[in-house]
Write a protein that holds these residues in place. Sequence first.
Motif, PDB file in Angstrom:
ATOM      1  N   LYS A  40       0.913  -1.136   0.086  1.00 36.69           N
ATOM      2  CA  LYS A  40      -0.093  -0.001   0.128  1.00 36.69           C
ATOM      3  C   LYS A  40       1.031   1.303  -0.078  1.00 36.69           C
ATOM      4  N   GLN A  41       0.548   2.252  -0.776  1.00 37.34           N
ATOM      5  CA  GLN A  41       1.188   3.617  -0.530  1.00 37.34           C
ATOM      6  C   GLN A  41       0.790   4.231   0.487  1.00 37.34           C
ATOM      7  N   ASP A  42       2.031   4.641   1.155  1.00 37.69           N
ATOM      8  CA  ASP A  42       1.761   5.406   2.437  1.00 37.69           C
ATOM      9  C   ASP A  42       2.534   6.762   2.176  1.00 37.69           C
ATOM     10  N   GLY A  43       1.783   7.735   1.832  1.00 32.93           N
ATOM     11  CA  GLY A  43       2.456   9.068   1.633  1.00 32.93           C
ATOM     12  C   GLY A  43       3.185   8.865   0.352  1.00 32.93           C
ATOM     13  N   THR A  44       4.895   9.076   0.618  1.00 29.18           N
ATOM     14  CA  THR A  44       5.406   8.769  -0.920  1.00 29.18           C
ATOM     15  C   THR A  44       6.208   7.572  -0.878  1.00 29.18           C
ATOM     16  N   GLN A  45       5.968   6.704   0.022  1.00 27.07           N
ATOM     17  CA  GLN A  45       6.628   5.359  -0.064  1.00 27.07           C
ATOM     18  C   GLN A  45       5.627   4.237  -0.050  1.00 27.07           C
ATOM     19  N   THR A  46       5.942   3.120  -0.601  1.00 25.21           N
ATOM     20  CA  THR A  46       4.985   1.834  -0.554  1.00 25.21           C
ATOM     21  C   THR A  46       5.518   1.094   0.427  1.00 25.21           C
ATOM     22  N   SER A  47       4.634   0.589   1.297  1.00 26.79           N
ATOM     23  CA  SER A  47       4.944  -0.269   2.227  1.00 26.79           C
ATOM     24  C   SER A  47       4.448  -1.663   2.185  1.00 26.79           C
ATOM     25  N   VAL A  48       4.560  -2.596   2.903  1.00 25.43           N
ATOM     26  CA  VAL A  48       3.860  -3.770   3.297  1.00 25.43           C
ATOM     27  C   VAL A  48       3.180  -3.749   4.255  1.00 25.43           C
ATOM     28  N   TRP A  49       2.010  -4.373   4.119  1.00 28.28           N
ATOM     29  CA  TRP A  49       1.001  -4.464   5.194  1.00 28.28           C
ATOM     30  C   TRP A  49       0.475  -5.621   5.712  1.00 28.28           C
ATOM     31  N   ILE A  50       0.068  -5.970   6.860  1.00 29.13           N
ATOM     32  CA  ILE A  50      -0.283  -7.323   7.214  1.00 29.13           C
ATOM     33  C   ILE A  50      -1.917  -7.094   8.088  1.00 29.13           C
ATOM     34  N   ASP A  51      -2.327  -8.136   8.812  1.00 29.67           N
ATOM     35  CA  ASP A  51      -3.476  -8.101   9.370  1.00 29.67           C
ATOM     36  C   ASP A  51      -4.713  -7.498   8.623  1.00 29.67           C
ATOM     37  N   ARG A  52      -4.919  -8.143   7.464  1.00 25.98           N
ATOM     38  CA  ARG A  52      -6.038  -7.575   6.774  1.00 25.98           C
ATOM     39  C   ARG A  52      -5.687  -6.059   6.166  1.00 25.98           C
ATOM     40  N   GLY A  53      -4.511  -5.802   5.963  1.00 25.12           N
ATOM     41  CA  GLY A  53      -4.055  -4.286   5.544  1.00 25.12           C
ATOM     42  C   GLY A  53      -4.242  -3.079   6.491  1.00 25.12           C
ATOM     43  N   SER A  54      -4.281  -3.695   7.943  1.00 24.55           N
ATOM     44  CA  SER A  54      -4.464  -2.787   8.944  1.00 24.55           C
ATOM     45  C   SER A  54      -3.172  -2.378   9.638  1.00 24.55           C
ATOM     46  N   LYS A  55      -2.010  -3.049   9.393  1.00 21.63           N
ATOM     47  CA  LYS A  55      -0.801  -2.664  10.134  1.00 21.63           C
ATOM     48  C   LYS A  55       0.477  -2.691   9.008  1.00 21.63           C
ATOM     49  N   ASN A  56       0.885  -1.474   9.201  1.00 18.57           N
ATOM     50  CA  ASN A  56       2.106  -1.174   8.172  1.00 18.57           C
ATOM     51  C   ASN A  56       3.604  -1.821   8.916  1.00 18.57           C
ATOM     52  N   ILE A  57       4.258  -2.792   8.291  1.00 14.61           N
ATOM     53  CA  ILE A  57       5.337  -3.361   8.747  1.00 14.61           C
ATOM     54  C   ILE A  57       6.550  -2.387   8.655  1.00 14.61           C
ATOM     55  N   ALA A  86     -10.090  -1.088  -7.725  1.00 19.42           N
ATOM     56  CA  ALA A  86      -9.966   0.039  -8.101  1.00 19.42           C
ATOM     57  C   ALA A  86     -10.178  -0.148  -9.980  1.00 19.42           C
ATOM     58  N   ARG A  87     -10.171  -1.160 -10.452  1.00 14.58           N
ATOM     59  CA  ARG A  87     -10.470  -1.157 -11.805  1.00 14.58           C
ATOM     60  C   ARG A  87      -9.316  -0.796 -12.729  1.00 14.58           C
ATOM     61  N   ARG A  88      -8.069  -0.400 -12.288  1.00 18.71           N
ATOM     62  CA  ARG A  88      -7.280   0.198 -13.128  1.00 18.71           C
ATOM     63  C   ARG A  88      -5.935  -0.536 -13.360  1.00 18.71           C
ATOM     64  N   GLY A  89      -6.222  -2.223 -13.101  1.00 15.57           N
ATOM     65  CA  GLY A  89      -4.926  -2.754 -13.207  1.00 15.57           C
ATOM     66  C   GLY A  89      -4.023  -3.028 -12.075  1.00 15.57           C
ATOM     67  N   TYR A  90      -3.209  -3.935 -12.289  1.00 14.98           N
ATOM     68  CA  TYR A  90      -2.211  -4.169 -11.145  1.00 14.98           C
ATOM     69  C   TYR A  90      -1.043  -3.224 -11.121  1.00 14.98           C
ATOM     70  N   ASN A  91      -0.595  -3.095  -9.879  1.00 11.03           N
ATOM     71  CA  ASN A  91       0.315  -1.861  -9.507  1.00 11.03           C
ATOM     72  C   ASN A  91       1.571  -2.531 -10.387  1.00 11.03           C
ATOM     73  N   LEU A  92       1.818  -2.193 -11.859  1.00 10.79           N
ATOM     74  CA  LEU A  92       2.736  -3.020 -12.537  1.00 10.79           C
ATOM     75  C   LEU A  92       4.098  -2.559 -12.254  1.00 10.79           C
ATOM     76  N   GLU A  93       4.572  -1.265 -11.719  1.00 11.05           N
ATOM     77  CA  GLU A  93       5.858  -1.078 -11.348  1.00 11.05           C
ATOM     78  C   GLU A  93       6.375  -1.725  -9.920  1.00 11.05           C
ATOM     79  N   ILE A  94       5.445  -1.757  -8.821  1.00  8.65           N
ATOM     80  CA  ILE A  94       5.854  -2.510  -7.823  1.00  8.65           C
ATOM     81  C   ILE A  94       5.883  -3.927  -7.922  1.00  8.65           C
TER      82      ILE A  94
END
Length: 158
Positions: A40-57, A86-94
């Motif tokens: 998930k994008q968190d501001g300017t960084q993309t991070s990994v999230w766990i616990d059904r997307g509720s916790k940023n590791i 979101a119907r815009r395709g995969y996040n291809l870059e990441i």
Amino acid sequence: FYNGADKIILNTAFFENPEFCSNLAKRFGTQSLIASMDVKQDGTQTSVWIDRGSKNIRMAPIDWAKKLVSLGAGEIFFNSIDHDGARRGYNLEILNSVCTSVNIPVIAFGGVFNWTHLLEGFKAGADAVALANQLHYTEHSAKKAKNFLLNSGISMRN
């Protein structure tokens, strides 16, 4: 596994109980252990999230992918929370950065709205593609998706 499963998918357990995941891989083989990675994008960084997307590791997807391999994951199920639904395709870059950073299969998920998105996932380096809403909420079928990919040069079992 004792009831016949060939593979299992885990997400939060890889972070909260890495020894458990490593033990599963040793006991049943890495081919049977799939790591689900939510990014998930968190501001300017993309991070990994766990616990059904509720916790940023607070870990970059590439670093987490490499850690998952070291813990015994035999595949990665990659999902972009921002793209899912979101119907815009995969996040291809990441997706591409994860695919090129590990030597295990990566399955793309999250964001498919048309068949071209599936093809783009393969072109980004995914070994497999997955979709949900496109099949659940439209008049499309898995057969139509397979036919499109086969006609686009992607080989698969029919």
